[in-house]
Scaffold this active site. Structure first.
Site, PDB file in Angstrom:
ATOM      1  CB  VAL A  95       6.551   2.849  -7.770  1.00 36.05           C
ATOM      2  CG1 VAL A  95       7.567   3.991  -7.857  1.00 36.05           C
ATOM      3  CG2 VAL A  95       5.813   2.882  -6.436  1.00 36.05           C
ATOM      4  N   GLY A 103      11.034   5.216  -1.944  1.00 36.84           N
ATOM      5  CA  GLY A 103      10.091   5.072  -0.841  1.00 36.84           C
ATOM      6  C   GLY A 103       8.653   5.391  -1.198  1.00 36.84           C
ATOM      7  CE1 TYR A 139       2.870  -4.605  -1.430  1.00 32.71           C
ATOM      8  CE2 TYR A 139       2.788  -6.724  -2.538  1.00 32.71           C
ATOM      9  CZ  TYR A 139       2.595  -5.356  -2.548  1.00 32.71           C
ATOM     10  OH  TYR A 139       2.124  -4.734  -3.680  1.00 32.71           O
TER      11      TYR A 139
END
Length: 166
Positions: A95, A103, A139
């Site tokens: 990202v 998000g 994660y």
């Protein structure tokens, strides 16, 4: 998988031809983040063949905002001899820094999890550098479990040629 619209107008969708330069930029940004800025030798042409060629070797989902790809999840299928079933290997999740905290990483991982469930894949796997504490925490928050007893092995370059007897 259909296109999903996120709050703020971002779209989550499968990559399509024309996305390759943005995907490569994300791969290069990930390499720089992982302290290997000169390691990427991939090209737009190679990505085109790998993602959209006659026999795709990999697949990518992207987050697009205002016509720009700002996040990617590049993956491929695996095969387990133990289960006799295919699985998914997430090769790259990225990202762009300016878009973190919205998000997008979570929705990309959720999208890939949905692909796994739809295709009956019992495994969704990836690696993360052991120093990357923010990603490890992310994660774990998603329910991932570290496979600490496994160590990745790799042979490249001259060592690969020697192993091949060349």
């Amino acid at each position: 998988m259909p296109v999903s619209t996120l709050p703020g107008g971002a779209l989550v969708r499968a990559a399509r031809p024309g996305d390759e330069p943005a995907i490569l930029r994300c791969i290069q940004s990930l390499a720089a983040y992982e302290k290997e800025p000169d390691a990427v030798v991939n090209t737009v042409e190679r990505l085109t063949d790998a993602l959209f060629g006659e026999r795709p070797a990999a697949f990518t989902h992207v987050v697009e905002l205002d016509g720009e790809v700002v996040a990617i999840a590049l993956w491929f299928t695996t095969y387990s001899t133990w289960t006799g079933e295919q699985g998914m290997w997430l090769e790259d999740l990225w990202v762009d820094e300016a878009y973190r905290g919205r998000g997008y990483g979570r929705v990309l991982v959720q999208t890939l999890a949905a692909v796994c469930v739809e295709r009956g894949f019992p495994r969704f796997e990836w690696t993360v550098l052991d120093w990357n504490a923010p990603s490890i925490a992310f994660y774990r928050a998603l329910g991932a479990v570290g496979m600490d007893e496994w160590t990745t092995q790799r042979v490249t370059g001259a060592a690969l040629a020697r192993l091949a007897g060349r």
